[in-house]
Design an enzyme around this catalytic site. Sequence first.
Site, PDB file in Angstrom:
ATOM      1  NE  ARG A 110      55.119  39.746  45.096  1.00  0.00           N
ATOM      2  CZ  ARG A 110      56.369  39.191  44.811  1.00  0.00           C
ATOM      3  NH1 ARG A 110      56.938  38.265  43.141  1.00  0.00           N
ATOM      4  NH2 ARG A 110      57.877  38.918  45.979  1.00  0.00           N
TER       5      ARG A 110
ATOM      6  CE1 TYR B  70      36.450  52.843  32.255  1.00  0.00           C
ATOM      7  CE2 TYR B  70      38.684  52.854  32.456  1.00  0.00           C
ATOM      8  CZ  TYR B  70      37.536  53.176  33.325  1.00  0.00           C
ATOM      9  OH  TYR B  70      37.162  52.862  34.595  1.00  0.00           O
TER      10      TYR B  70
ATOM     11  CG  ASP C 251      38.562  47.571  27.846  1.00  0.00           C
ATOM     12  OD1 ASP C 251      37.608  46.348  28.087  1.00  0.00           O
ATOM     13  OD2 ASP C 251      38.758  49.012  28.184  1.00  0.00           O
TER      14      ASP C 251
ATOM     15  CE  LYS D 180      33.654  48.291  35.344  1.00  0.00           C
ATOM     16  NZ  LYS D 180      33.827  48.505  34.309  1.00  0.00           N
TER      17      LYS D 180
HETATM   18  C1  LIG Z   1      34.981  49.658  34.191  1.00  0.00           C
HETATM   19  C2  LIG Z   1      36.194  49.560  33.663  1.00  0.00           C
HETATM   20  C3  LIG Z   1      37.820  49.033  33.092  1.00  0.00           C
HETATM   21  C4  LIG Z   1      37.878  49.356  34.409  1.00  0.00           C
HETATM   22  O1  LIG Z   1      37.811  48.546  35.471  1.00  0.00           O
HETATM   23  P1  LIG Z   1      37.915  48.744  36.559  1.00  0.00           P
HETATM   24  O2  LIG Z   1      38.098  47.379  37.237  1.00  0.00           O
HETATM   25  O3  LIG Z   1      37.321  49.609  37.409  1.00  0.00           O
HETATM   26  O4  LIG Z   1      39.478  49.575  36.709  1.00  0.00           O
HETATM   27  C5  LIG Z   1      37.914  49.849  31.923  1.00  0.00           C
HETATM   28  N1  LIG Z   1      37.270  49.053  30.807  1.00  0.00           N
HETATM   29  C6  LIG Z   1      36.061  49.084  30.416  1.00  0.00           C
HETATM   30  C7  LIG Z   1      35.802  49.830  29.410  1.00  0.00           C
HETATM   31  C8  LIG Z   1      35.460  49.615  32.108  1.00  0.00           C
HETATM   32  O5  LIG Z   1      33.430  49.541  31.514  1.00  0.00           O
END
Ligand SMILES: *Cc1c(COP(=O)(O)O)cnc(C)c1O
Length: 398
Positions: free
Chosen positions: A62, A117, A189, A214
């Site tokens: 971990r 988000y 973000d 993503k």
């Molecule tokens: C998809 C997304 C997230 C969250 O990501 P996950 O891996 O699905 O938890 C956060 N911020 C934005 C802008 C996103 O498009």
Amino acid sequence: MSKPPKTPRTTPLKPETRLVNAGRDPQAYHGFVNPPVYHASTVLYPTAEDQVAHRAKYQYGRRGTPTSEALENALAEMEGEGCAGVALLPSGLAAISTALLSVAGAGDHILVTDSVYRPTRVFCDGVFKRMGVETTYYDPLIGAGIGKLFKPNTRAVFTEAPGSQSFEMQDIPAIAKVAHDKGALVLMDNTWATPLYYDAFEKGVDLSIQAGTKYIGGHSDIMFGCVAANAKALPALKTTVYTMGLCVGPDDMYLALRGLRTMAVRLARHNASGVQVARWLAQRPEVLRVLHPALESDPGHAIWKRDFTGASGLFSIVLKPCADKAVHAFMNALALFGMGFSWGGFESLVILFDCAEYRTATTWAPGGPTLRFHIGLEDPGDLIADLDAGFAAMAAAR
Ligand SMILES: *Cc1c(COP(=O)(O)O)cnc(C)c1O
């Protein structure tokens, strides 16, 4: 025989070159190009003396393995100069919640963009509220005007540009200047542009978050998130991640590292095809507006041009008012666009969305039904032909 010493470089390597080489040392693993994947919990110490003194490079699964170290190093290389380190998290949302937990606690106040988000908002209105952290949502276009929303206990400003689904551009350098003058940290973000198209640290961000699910993963087959931090924010971030017991599975870390190698070329293609499809949609009679900051017609274009070096493949459109039945006919007729959440993979996607129900600081009234597209790596001409067929089905359903 060992290799002759390399000539020191005088010019910094470009991001594309760094992504290929970052976090990789083939001679450390028998010459194989890619680092091995360590499936690990226990690490054995050679002697009692070492065990008592915790004397080992790696102490417990971990706490880090050669696999997590390789990925952290590669992600840090992708970020700009200001990055002091990176934390790995099991999803993008975990990266967001952990970054927030590292900057605020009971009795604190934070400012969050109204275009955030949605699950970030759910975290603030749920867990954070229960903990005694107060959230004020602000207009994403507020810029330096954010100063008036600060309270003596405001610890952080959360930004996201462009806005989730709605694509408003934020003037992050202006917001960061005010926040820093008031002693608060700035979180962003940065999933949409990634560090390749937005140098968050250079723009004044202290903690830069990516949903690695993503574009880092890039193949719709992993859940992963990361937070990059500057020297000021890194110690609290690392302590929070460690205390919460958060870590990422070795195979997902490996796939994230693998995704990074091709990320620059994938993004360039998402960028070019996204702009091409967005321009085509902009001249369609069925379309009221295209929400894509790289288009000259977009209200956020000037900021995008000033601060970003590219666009990814995600944008939205507003259709002229029409019946649900017509929108559904359009979506159902598409053969090359899957209908599903998430994005950033090699494939094209479409979803119907509505931000109106949960905005609190601003009113979302786009003037018609809204669709979000992710433009994948398919041939853009094929995608346009598919959309054309969708509009034909829409006309037939009216
Ligand atoms: C998809 C997304 C997230 C969250 O990501 P996950 O891996 O699905 O938890 C956060 N911020 C934005 C802008 C996103 O498009």
